[in-house]
Design an enzyme around this catalytic site. Structure first.
Site, PDB file in Angstrom:
ATOM      1  N   HIS A 157       0.817  -1.209   0.000  1.00 34.08           N
ATOM      2  CA  HIS A 157       0.000   0.000   0.000  1.00 34.08           C
ATOM      3  C   HIS A 157       0.850   1.258   0.000  1.00 34.08           C
ATOM      4  O   HIS A 157       0.331   2.353  -0.241  1.00 34.08           O
ATOM      5  CB  HIS A 157      -0.957   0.005   1.194  1.00 34.08           C
ATOM      6  CG  HIS A 157      -0.295   0.176   2.520  1.00 34.08           C
ATOM      7  ND1 HIS A 157       0.009  -0.876   3.354  1.00 34.08           N
ATOM      8  CD2 HIS A 157       0.119   1.276   3.181  1.00 34.08           C
ATOM      9  CE1 HIS A 157       0.568  -0.434   4.458  1.00 34.08           C
ATOM     10  NE2 HIS A 157       0.649   0.877   4.374  1.00 34.08           N
ATOM     11  N   ASP A 184       0.535  -7.650   1.205  1.00 33.25           N
ATOM     12  CA  ASP A 184       0.905  -6.254   1.469  1.00 33.25           C
ATOM     13  C   ASP A 184       2.417  -6.074   1.517  1.00 33.25           C
ATOM     14  O   ASP A 184       2.958  -5.408   2.408  1.00 33.25           O
ATOM     15  CB  ASP A 184       0.273  -5.767   2.775  1.00 33.25           C
ATOM     16  CG  ASP A 184       0.169  -4.246   2.840  1.00 33.25           C
ATOM     17  OD1 ASP A 184       0.575  -3.591   1.867  1.00 33.25           O
ATOM     18  OD2 ASP A 184      -0.310  -3.711   3.862  1.00 33.25           O
ATOM     19  N   SER A 226       4.869   2.139   8.097  1.00 37.14           N
ATOM     20  CA  SER A 226       4.551   1.069   7.151  1.00 37.14           C
ATOM     21  C   SER A 226       5.774   0.702   6.323  1.00 37.14           C
ATOM     22  O   SER A 226       6.432   1.572   5.744  1.00 37.14           O
ATOM     23  CB  SER A 226       3.418   1.509   6.222  1.00 37.14           C
ATOM     24  OG  SER A 226       2.244   1.745   6.957  1.00 37.14           O
TER      25      SER A 226
END
Length: 612
Positions: free
Chosen positions: A166, A197, A275
């Protein structure tokens, strides 16, 4: 009488020979000088103690000394230690280490052996800058306004960098910056694993890799193991380090990929920008990638990490196939068999355990051998419990989907089932599957087709989010949500090979297969009407499924576009849901389409994937 007259002033000192135990004395005895309380005479217990309790205990000890007598006045000061030999040893403090000049780990302070933690290779952690340009799913021929984001990543072997999928979704440009550097280097995206992911990047510039040591991966941690999350979250520009412990290990829901894979729950803070950052253990090895957190008013510091088994599956999949092929799924829906009456009714013995198959995906390879009401007893030789779990580690159990996720696309697996009280053994081939309404488009722009101002497209979760907002699960029509949650595609696998015209290599076949898969499974959707004179009266028809065209059932958007383009009938008749009918003249419709495209600045009447 004068001899016994009491004199003023200080009372004379009484010789030692005249002392008695009957009279209390206010002066300290000579023996008290030999009783000295020294820290060097006390063994320090390595536990935290309350200072007030320690002082009270020392006082109690002195009061019970046989030669001690309480004295009045100011307490006597104990002699100070003047020589180094008499000084008490310093209290041990918690060890910490800092990066040494040679790139290794340097321990600071008096570190107790066996408890020191190694500083992770933070120089391998990079900051990821990405410019995104998302498609406009409501107007599929357009793209939204571009925006920028920053996240984290880390270098691995082979001049590659890992980050979250993402973080680079719908990327236009990706740049990386090393720790302590002022230069941003252009990066190339090698693979994006939407389900897990994870994304893999590389940098062509050799200068970027100077002095960068790749991160080493460690084993799957245990509960209560210490973890350190490193990255570039919001709140500053420099690298950030947060620490915590592993709180839970189980099958988690991956929000970005809408899948369920193995995951770690930790209590370290994971904020926006973390992230893609690595999570290190106390040995300095990477045990996961930070990727999501739980935000709720009733919880605090709940973060989630992608563990090393999922990471290694992604890396080995890319190295094996030259591209990311995904995680295979068992194309069945199953039911727990915890009720004893249900087990007896299904013909199970007392020593048999397993789960019941509710439905089988008709497009999956498993549909050739598995049937509804079959009882899956084991997968690859591992027995499945009545609640659908299998042994994981000592004292732990996990869902048997973990066994499936460890396989690769195209691998075979041995399945033992119970059917009509008979045990059958099958060898099935595992493959990736798509739902009738996919959760994502894997970075591809949406497909569309326009005729006479009618806009047809395919339904996906991004489309629902674009039309009904982030609360689409509550705002979308109930019938559409039923398709999203429960419907399965009904076409057979043989129909996916319609686009194969010549022999292809395996890599090309995978690309054609995935493209055909997306076109075949996505049913055509009547999105909206671009108002014009030719479509007057149809303006209020929006968001409904196309069932047939000129009496012929419509399988997918590709077949609809072909039938309309090759239609020689006088009228174009579209049968929609809820018994709605749309009819237009063929010649005037095709002529008006060009004017509508020019009015709305639409480059083409159909998307590129429908043209090929």
């Amino acid at each position: 009488m004068s001899e016994h007259k009491r004199k003023r002033g200080r009372k004379p000192k009484i010789p030692d020979a005249e002392k008695t135990l009957d009279l209390p004395s206010t002066a300290a005895s000579a023996d008290d000088d030999d009783v000295v309380f020294s820290v060097s005479n006390v063994e320090i217990i390595p536990t935290t103690t309350n200072p007030s309790i320690s002082s009270a205990a020392a006082t109690t000890t002195n009061n019970h000394h046989p030669d001690h007598r309480p004295r009045r006045g100011r307490p006597r000061k104990h002699p100070k230690h003047e020589t180094p030999e008499e000084k008490p040893p310093p209290l041990p403090r918690a060890g910490h280490c800092r990066p040494a000049e040679n790139g290794g780990a340097d321990f600071a302070g008096d570190v107790e052996p066996g408890v020191a933690r190694v500083v992770p290779a933070m120089d391998a952690v990079v900051k990821v800058f990405c410019v995104h340009t998302e498609p406009n799913f409501s107007l599929p021929w357009q793209r939204k306004r571009q925006y920028s984001s920053s996240s984290s990543g880390f270098a691995i072997g082979g001049r590659r960098v890992l980050t979250n999928a993402h973080s680079v979704e719908h990327y236009t440009q990706v740049k990386l910056k090393k720790r302590g550097s002022d230069t941003k280097y252009l990066a190339t995206v090698l693979a994006i694993g939407t389900e897990c992911d994870i994304a893999m990047l590389t940098v062509e510039d050799d200068e970027f890799w100077e002095g960068v040591l790749p991160v080493e991966f460690g084993e799957l941690p245990a509960l209560q193991d210490a973890v350190t999350v490193v990255g570039y979250p919001i709140g500053g520009d420099t690298i950030s380090v947060t620490s915590g412990v592993v709180s839970r290990i189980e099958i988690l829901s991956y929000v970005h990929g809408s899948t369920e894979l193995l995951g770690l729950q930790i209590d370290a803070a994971i904020n926006s920008g973390n992230s893609g950052g690595p999570a290190f253990n106390d040995k300095g090895k990477c045990v996961g990638i930070a990727f999501q957190s739980l935000k709720h008013e009733d919880v605090e510091n709940i973060g989630y990490v992608i563990p090393t088994p999922v990471i290694m599956h992604f890396i080995q999949d890319y190295e094996k196939n030259g591209a990311y092929t995904g995680f295979p799924l068992l194309g069945v829906e199953w039911q727990k068999m915890e009720n004893p009456d249900l087990r007896v009714a299904m013909g199970m013995k007392a020593d048999q355990k397993g789960v019941r198959i509710r439905r089988v995906d008709p497009t999956a390879p498993e549909s050739e051998v598995l049937k509804p009401s079959d009882i899956i007893l084991s997968f690859d030789g591992i027995d499945i419990a009545n609640d659908g779990t299998v042994p994981f580690r000592h004292g732990e159990r996990i869902g048997f989907s973990y066994l499936v996720s460890q396989k690769y696309t195209g691998d075979s697996a041995a399945v033992k089932v119970l059917r009509d009280s008979k045990i059958l053994n099958f060898n099935i081939t595992l493959a990736t599957h798509r739902r009738l309404i996919p959760s994502h488009n894997k970075g591809r722009p949406p497909s569309y087709y326009i005729i006479a101002g009618f806009v047809f497209s395919t339904v996906s979760v991004p489309y629902l989010r674009s039309e009904y907002g982030k609360d689409y699960e509550y705002e979308a029509p109930v019938k559409l949500l039923d398709k999203l949650l429960y419907s399965m595609p009904q076409l057979q696998m043989s129909s996916l090979l319609w686009c194969l015209r010549s022999p292809l290599c395996l890599n090309c076949f995978n690309k054609v297969f995935l493209l055909s898969l997306s076109l075949t499974f996505s049913f055509p959707w009547f999105c909206k009407v671009l108002v014009a004179d030719i479509n007057i009266g149809y303006e209020e028809i929006v968001n409904t499924q196309v069932l047939a065209f000129n009496g012929n059932p419509v399988k997918n958007l590709k077949s609809l576009a072909n039938m309309v383009e090759n239609c020689d009938d006088e009228f174009l008749k579209f049968d929609l849901e809820y018994d709605q009918v749309v009819v237009l003249r063929t010649k005037t419709s095709k002529a008006a389409t060009l004017d509508i495209l020019a009015t709305h600045c639409i480059p083409s009447a159909m998307s590129d994937d429908l043209k090929n």
